[in-house]
Design a protein around this motif. Structure first.
Motif, short mmCIF file in Angstrom:
data_model
loop_
_atom_site.label_atom_id
_atom_site.label_comp_id
_atom_site.label_asym_id
_atom_site.label_seq_id
_atom_site.Cartn_x
_atom_site.Cartn_y
_atom_site.Cartn_z
N UNK A 108 44.05 21.22 34.02
CA UNK A 108 43.40 20.43 32.90
C UNK A 108 42.05 20.93 32.92
N UNK A 109 41.87 21.79 33.76
CA UNK A 109 40.48 22.60 34.14
C UNK A 109 40.58 23.69 35.03
N UNK A 110 39.62 24.48 34.63
CA UNK A 110 39.53 25.87 35.50
C UNK A 110 38.03 26.53 35.46
N UNK A 111 37.74 26.71 36.79
CA UNK A 111 36.37 27.29 36.99
C UNK A 111 36.43 28.89 37.03
N UNK A 164 37.59 35.07 39.56
CA UNK A 164 37.20 36.09 40.07
C UNK A 164 35.79 36.28 39.39
N UNK A 165 35.47 35.34 38.89
CA UNK A 165 33.83 35.61 38.14
C UNK A 165 32.84 34.64 38.75
N UNK A 166 31.41 34.85 39.19
CA UNK A 166 30.67 34.18 39.73
C UNK A 166 29.43 33.41 38.77
N UNK A 167 30.02 33.47 37.33
CA UNK A 167 29.21 32.66 36.49
C UNK A 167 29.46 31.08 36.47
N UNK A 168 28.31 30.49 36.37
CA UNK A 168 28.44 28.92 36.21
C UNK A 168 29.28 28.38 34.82
N UNK A 169 30.55 28.59 34.89
CA UNK A 169 31.29 28.27 33.60
C UNK A 169 32.51 27.60 33.86
N UNK A 170 32.87 26.57 33.47
CA UNK A 170 34.26 26.02 33.52
C UNK A 170 34.65 25.42 32.19
N UNK A 171 36.03 25.40 31.96
CA UNK A 171 36.68 24.78 30.65
C UNK A 171 37.62 23.44 31.44
N UNK A 172 37.56 22.56 30.52
CA UNK A 172 38.39 21.29 30.78
C UNK A 172 39.11 20.92 29.47
N UNK A 173 40.37 20.43 29.78
CA UNK A 173 40.81 19.79 28.50
C UNK A 173 41.61 18.73 29.29
N UNK A 174 40.86 17.43 29.25
CA UNK A 174 41.96 16.26 29.95
C UNK A 174 42.71 15.73 29.35
N UNK A 234 36.19 12.53 36.36
CA UNK A 234 36.84 13.28 37.99
C UNK A 234 37.17 14.83 37.54
N UNK A 235 37.65 15.15 36.53
CA UNK A 235 37.90 16.56 36.33
C UNK A 235 36.51 17.38 36.05
N UNK A 236 35.49 16.72 35.38
CA UNK A 236 34.34 17.43 35.29
C UNK A 236 33.77 17.51 36.76
N UNK A 290 35.26 17.68 39.60
CA UNK A 290 36.04 18.57 40.48
C UNK A 290 35.85 19.88 39.93
N UNK A 291 35.52 20.37 38.39
CA UNK A 291 35.37 21.70 38.18
C UNK A 291 33.70 22.18 38.40
N UNK A 292 32.83 21.01 38.53
CA UNK A 292 31.54 21.11 38.71
C UNK A 292 31.37 21.90 40.36
N UNK A 293 32.17 20.93 41.15
CA UNK A 293 32.23 21.34 42.60
C UNK A 293 32.55 22.84 42.80
N UNK A 294 33.48 23.46 42.17
CA UNK A 294 33.84 24.76 42.08
C UNK A 294 32.86 25.61 41.90
N UNK A 295 31.65 25.42 41.08
CA UNK A 295 30.61 26.25 40.93
C UNK A 295 29.74 26.24 42.10
N UNK A 296 29.89 25.05 42.85
CA UNK A 296 28.98 25.11 44.10
C UNK A 296 29.76 25.61 45.45
N UNK A 297 31.07 26.26 45.08
CA UNK A 297 31.95 26.52 46.25
C UNK A 297 32.37 25.52 47.11
N UNK A 298 32.66 24.38 46.67
CA UNK A 298 33.46 23.42 46.95
C UNK A 298 35.02 23.05 46.30
N UNK A 299 35.61 22.83 47.24
CA UNK A 299 37.04 22.42 46.87
C UNK A 299 37.44 20.97 47.28
N UNK A 300 38.30 20.45 46.33
CA UNK A 300 38.61 18.97 46.57
C UNK A 300 39.36 18.60 48.17
N UNK A 301 39.52 19.58 48.78
CA UNK A 301 39.99 19.30 50.19
C UNK A 301 38.97 19.22 51.17
#
Ligand SMILES: [Zn+2]
Length: 191
Positions: free
Chosen positions: A51-54, A59-69, A139-141, A143-154
């Motif tokens: 439902x989301x992918x950063x 493998x790209x370090x651009x601040x981009x993600x996609x969601x479809x909740x 939550x989905x937003x 979660x994906x936003x965290x990825x852009x800062x190198x943070x994982x849900x764990x």
């Protein structure tokens, strides 16, 4: 540059891969190359039933993600939202739910996040948007936003929960360190 017609399935990076820990960089060029990447990112999200992918997950370090909740619901039609250079402007309340991640296959754990957020982002044409989200969508937003800062849900789960999944995490990490891009299916079979 012309956009290639066929969307590409991008290899997904897994836990242990350093790119998942990097703070991604703002997008400066809103060009065909960005739109082609967004299309491939979106295609990969659907192929992997996410439902989301950063961007750094592929493998790209651009601040981009996609969601479809709405995607996980039955008879849903694709309605992807690609967010470029997103910002979470404010957050309120608390919402806890079990999360998973395509980059941390086979692991699910409860995470506490804001229940309500306001956010802004640019689309792939450089037009700015603002929005607000609540509950699952928020939550989905986050979660994906965290990825852009190198943070994982764990990183956001309790110490006890982390202890419980440590062996699984190590198993995933050992594969990542070998430089292979492991598909979710492999882990499902081995569990
Ligand atoms: Zn994730």
């Amino acid at each position: 540059m012309k956009i290639n017609n066929e969307p590409k399935l991008l290899p997904v990076r897994v836990y242990g891969d350093v790119i998942l820990r990097i703070k991604s960089l703002p997008v400066k060029e809103f060009d065909d190359k960005l739109r082609e990447f967004a299309r491939d990112l979106t295609y990969t999200m659907y192929q992997r039933d996410g439902v989301g992918l950063a961007a750094n997950q592929v493998g790209s370090t651009q601040r981009v993600f996609v969601i479809d909740t709405l995607w996980s619901r039955e008879d849903s039609v694709p309605n992807p939202i690609v967010m470029v250079n997103p910002v979470i402007l404010s957050g309120e309340g608390e919402y806890e739910m079990e999360e998973g991640c395509i980059s941390v296959p086979g692991i699910f754990a409860k995470v506490k996040r804001y229940n309500y957020i306001k956010y802004s982002y640019f689309d792939t044409y450089g037009i700015s948007h603002e929005g607000e989200a609540e509950g699952y969508d928020a939550v989905v937003i986050q979660h994906e936003y965290d990825h852009l800062d190198g943070i994982l849900f764990v990183d956001r789960i309790s110490k006890l929960s982390l202890l419980k999944i440590k062996r699984k995490l190590n198993a995933i990490m050992s594969t990542a360190e070998n430089g292979q891009n492991i598909r979710t299916e492999i882990f499902k079979v081995n569990e």
